[in-house]
Design an enzyme around this catalytic site. Structure first.
Site, PDB file in Angstrom:
ATOM      1  N   SER A  16       0.876  -1.199   0.008  1.00  0.00           N
ATOM      2  CA  SER A  16       0.000  -0.020  -0.002  1.00  0.00           C
ATOM      3  C   SER A  16       0.664   1.190  -0.075  1.00  0.00           C
ATOM      4  CB  SER A  16      -0.890   0.087   1.284  1.00  0.00           C
ATOM      5  OG  SER A  16      -1.618   1.159   1.151  1.00  0.00           O
ATOM      6  N   THR A  61      -8.420  -1.563   4.496  1.00  0.00           N
ATOM      7  CA  THR A  61      -8.508  -2.083   3.063  1.00  0.00           C
ATOM      8  C   THR A  61      -9.076  -3.421   3.012  1.00  0.00           C
ATOM      9  OG1 THR A  61      -7.239  -2.153   1.096  1.00  0.00           O
ATOM     10  CG2 THR A  61      -6.057  -2.638   3.108  1.00  0.00           C
ATOM     11  N   LYS A  65     -13.357  -4.026   5.131  1.00  0.00           N
ATOM     12  CA  LYS A  65     -14.432  -3.023   5.128  1.00  0.00           C
ATOM     13  C   LYS A  65     -15.474  -3.245   5.852  1.00  0.00           C
ATOM     14  CE  LYS A  65     -11.646  -0.878   1.333  1.00  0.00           C
ATOM     15  NZ  LYS A  65     -11.790  -0.273   0.095  1.00  0.00           N
ATOM     16  N   ASP A 101     -13.772   6.104  -0.013  1.00  0.00           N
ATOM     17  CA  ASP A 101     -13.331   5.552  -1.466  1.00  0.00           C
ATOM     18  C   ASP A 101     -14.433   6.342  -2.738  1.00  0.00           C
ATOM     19  OD1 ASP A 101     -11.442   3.906  -1.016  1.00  0.00           O
ATOM     20  OD2 ASP A 101     -12.882   2.274  -0.461  1.00  0.00           O
ATOM     21  N   GLY A 122     -17.664  -4.865 -14.028  1.00  0.00           N
ATOM     22  CA  GLY A 122     -17.409  -5.512 -12.848  1.00  0.00           C
ATOM     23  C   GLY A 122     -18.507  -4.956 -11.491  1.00  0.00           C
ATOM     24  N   ALA A 123     -18.460  -6.004 -10.638  1.00  0.00           N
ATOM     25  CA  ALA A 123     -19.636  -5.624  -9.779  1.00  0.00           C
ATOM     26  C   ALA A 123     -19.430  -5.872  -8.480  1.00  0.00           C
ATOM     27  CB  ALA A 123     -20.771  -6.266 -10.023  1.00  0.00           C
ATOM     28  N   GLY A 124     -17.837  -5.779  -7.858  1.00  0.00           N
ATOM     29  CA  GLY A 124     -17.420  -6.235  -6.634  1.00  0.00           C
ATOM     30  C   GLY A 124     -17.482  -4.985  -5.643  1.00  0.00           C
ATOM     31  N   TYR A 210      -4.426   1.353 -10.713  1.00  0.00           N
ATOM     32  CA  TYR A 210      -3.222   2.512 -10.788  1.00  0.00           C
ATOM     33  C   TYR A 210      -1.967   1.917 -11.222  1.00  0.00           C
ATOM     34  CZ  TYR A 210      -2.781   1.738  -6.071  1.00  0.00           C
ATOM     35  OH  TYR A 210      -2.723   1.167  -4.780  1.00  0.00           O
TER      36      TYR A 210
HETATM   37  P1  NDP Z   1     -13.485  -7.352  -5.651  1.00  0.00           P
HETATM   38  O1  NDP Z   1     -12.658  -8.661  -5.577  1.00  0.00           O
HETATM   39  O2  NDP Z   1     -14.434  -6.850  -4.743  1.00  0.00           O
HETATM   40  O3  NDP Z   1     -14.190  -7.614  -7.238  1.00  0.00           O
HETATM   41  C1  NDP Z   1     -13.657  -8.165  -8.190  1.00  0.00           C
HETATM   42  C2  NDP Z   1     -14.326  -7.682  -9.540  1.00  0.00           C
HETATM   43  O4  NDP Z   1     -13.603  -8.154 -10.837  1.00  0.00           O
HETATM   44  C3  NDP Z   1     -15.690  -8.852  -9.789  1.00  0.00           C
HETATM   45  O5  NDP Z   1     -16.769  -8.213 -10.226  1.00  0.00           O
HETATM   46  C4  NDP Z   1     -14.905  -9.869 -10.616  1.00  0.00           C
HETATM   47  O6  NDP Z   1     -16.050 -10.480 -11.520  1.00  0.00           O
HETATM   48  C5  NDP Z   1     -14.168  -9.111 -11.569  1.00  0.00           C
HETATM   49  N1  NDP Z   1     -13.011  -9.828 -12.104  1.00  0.00           N
HETATM   50  C6  NDP Z   1     -11.862 -10.177 -11.527  1.00  0.00           C
HETATM   51  N2  NDP Z   1     -11.119 -10.761 -12.500  1.00  0.00           N
HETATM   52  C7  NDP Z   1     -11.772 -10.677 -13.632  1.00  0.00           C
HETATM   53  C8  NDP Z   1     -11.571 -11.065 -15.027  1.00  0.00           C
HETATM   54  N3  NDP Z   1     -10.178 -11.830 -15.336  1.00  0.00           N
HETATM   55  N4  NDP Z   1     -12.368 -10.840 -16.024  1.00  0.00           N
HETATM   56  C9  NDP Z   1     -13.668 -10.182 -15.829  1.00  0.00           C
HETATM   57  N5  NDP Z   1     -13.939  -9.787 -14.387  1.00  0.00           N
HETATM   58  C10 NDP Z   1     -13.114  -9.902 -13.557  1.00  0.00           C
HETATM   59  O7  NDP Z   1     -12.528  -6.361  -5.945  1.00  0.00           O
HETATM   60  P2  NDP Z   1     -12.522  -4.818  -5.650  1.00  0.00           P
HETATM   61  O8  NDP Z   1     -13.613  -4.363  -6.056  1.00  0.00           O
HETATM   62  O9  NDP Z   1     -12.146  -4.521  -4.068  1.00  0.00           O
HETATM   63  O10 NDP Z   1     -11.343  -4.282  -6.557  1.00  0.00           O
HETATM   64  C11 NDP Z   1     -11.457  -4.132  -7.797  1.00  0.00           C
HETATM   65  C12 NDP Z   1     -10.292  -3.264  -8.431  1.00  0.00           C
HETATM   66  O11 NDP Z   1     -10.341  -1.935  -8.101  1.00  0.00           O
HETATM   67  C13 NDP Z   1      -9.094  -3.862  -8.121  1.00  0.00           C
HETATM   68  O12 NDP Z   1      -8.188  -3.872  -9.254  1.00  0.00           O
HETATM   69  C14 NDP Z   1      -8.449  -2.696  -7.224  1.00  0.00           C
HETATM   70  O13 NDP Z   1      -6.785  -2.825  -7.079  1.00  0.00           O
HETATM   71  C15 NDP Z   1      -8.968  -1.513  -7.734  1.00  0.00           C
HETATM   72  N6  NDP Z   1      -9.151  -0.464  -6.587  1.00  0.00           N
HETATM   73  C16 NDP Z   1      -8.451   0.777  -6.737  1.00  0.00           C
HETATM   74  C17 NDP Z   1      -8.681   1.648  -5.707  1.00  0.00           C
HETATM   75  C18 NDP Z   1      -8.189   3.056  -5.945  1.00  0.00           C
HETATM   76  O14 NDP Z   1      -7.991   3.989  -5.130  1.00  0.00           O
HETATM   77  N7  NDP Z   1      -7.770   3.435  -7.228  1.00  0.00           N
HETATM   78  C19 NDP Z   1      -9.365   1.437  -4.398  1.00  0.00           C
HETATM   79  C20 NDP Z   1     -10.071   0.232  -4.161  1.00  0.00           C
HETATM   80  C21 NDP Z   1      -9.961  -0.679  -5.498  1.00  0.00           C
HETATM   81  P3  NDP Z   1     -16.765 -12.031 -10.765  1.00  0.00           P
HETATM   82  O15 NDP Z   1     -17.920 -11.545  -9.901  1.00  0.00           O
HETATM   83  O16 NDP Z   1     -17.323 -12.755 -12.085  1.00  0.00           O
HETATM   84  O17 NDP Z   1     -15.678 -12.705  -9.938  1.00  0.00           O
END
Ligand code: NDP
Length: 265
Positions: A16, A61, A65, A101, A122-124, A210
């Site tokens: 980080s 992080t 969370k 965030d 994406g929907a995480g 990033y």
């Molecule tokens: P999560 O683990 O909660 O969610 C991951 C998401 O990515 C899901 O929707 C997953 O889909 C999808 N995914 C993962 N790999 C693939 C792939 N190869 N192809 C298609 N879809 C994929 O992650 P977060 O939401 O916590 O983080 C997401 C991104 O955001 C990370 O890259 C993280 O580094 C970045 N981030 C950046 C921040 C910033 O300040 N710039 C702050 C926080 C996060 P599925 O449901 O199908 O598994």
């Protein structure tokens, strides 16, 4: 006032930038505090660890969370709404929780004008807080995700959702990679034919990743689209957290140049 101690809680925490961002800011603004990182393995011990370490505040992080949300005595209304806390400040023995965030992300995309429709790839967890704040601000957010499972909660909240199989391409002003695809590999966040259908008509493309040019941003550039990576989102969530940490002793514009130095070292 005694020197204040802040930390990052997460697992992992070694990668980080937050300690550098906050320590540069404390030093640059002459605020008597320091910021460390703490590998928290058991999220249910967040509160007792916070007090055992005599901390004044933390950033939280992945994957804690939601534990952070549960640990707080007082929640900011937005954090309360989305159920996710990434910043905690101790005041008179009580823990106050915030989410920085989402407002950081909102500020990062503000440079793209006349944007109404937004497609999230994406929907995480990151999509959860950012989709909510974007909708509050009047954007129309559609979510496209690889698997159906994660879309369920968005459906319940009446977001338009698609999987790769059900998606019907149309125009979106902004296309945003909210996945981790491209973070540690060279994969695209959705099948190329889908991206080739939505990127050419978009006004701009954004990635939350990033520190590298992802395959998604490379594709967007090949269509001459304005692009932006996740650096400003990271910087802005940090600035907003710093405002809470220091009880608004400094303005956003005072903090920005000192914290930004973490990105050029
Ligand atoms: P999560 O683990 O909660 O969610 C991951 C998401 O990515 C899901 O929707 C997953 O889909 C999808 N995914 C993962 N790999 C693939 C792939 N190869 N192809 C298609 N879809 C994929 O992650 P977060 O939401 O916590 O983080 C997401 C991104 O955001 C990370 O890259 C993280 O580094 C970045 N981030 C950046 C921040 C910033 O300040 N710039 C702050 C926080 C996060 P599925 O449901 O199908 O598994």
């Amino acid at each position: 006032m005694k020197k204040q101690l802040f930390a990052l809680f997460g697992n992992p925490v070694s990668h980080s930038k937050s300690p550098l961002m906050h320590n540069l800011s404390f030093k640059g603004l002459d605020y008597d505090a320091c910021y460390t990182r703490y590998l928290l393995e058991d999220g249910s011990k967040l509160k007792e660890t916070f007090f055992a370490l005599k901390l004044k505040g933390v950033n939280v992080t992945v994957p804690h969370k939601e534990h952070a949300f549960n640990a707080c005595d007082v929640l900011d209304p937005f954090a309360q709404k989305i159920g996710v806390v990434n910043t905690i400040v101790e005041r008179e023995g009580k823990l106050y929780g915030y989410n920085t965030d989402a407002p950081g992300f909102l500020k990062a995309i503000a440079e793209f004008k006349e944007v109404k429709t937004v497609l999230f790839l994406g929907a995480g967890g990151t999509a959860q807080s950012t989709s909510s704040i974007l909708r509050d601000e009047g954007y129309e957010v559609t979510l496209l995700n690889r698997s159906a499972g994660r879309l369920e909660k968005y459906k319940k909240e009446r977001f338009e959702t698609f999987t790769f199989d059900t998606f019907v391409p149309k125009h979106y002003d902004l296309v945003i990679n909210m996945t981790s695809a491209g973070l540690e590999d060279e994969s695209l966040p959705a099948p190329k034919e889908i991206l080739d259908a939505v990127v050419p008509t978009a006004k701009a493309c954004v990635d939350v990743i990033y520190g590298k040019e992802t395959p998604f941003l490379k594709l967007a550039k090949s269509y001459d689209k304005p692009t932006k990576d996740g650096s400003d989102m990271l910087l802005y969530q940090g600035i907003i957290a710093f405002e809470y940490f220091t009880n608004h002793a400094y303005t956003f514009d005072e903090i920005k140049p000192v914290m930004k130095k973490a990105f050029i070292l």
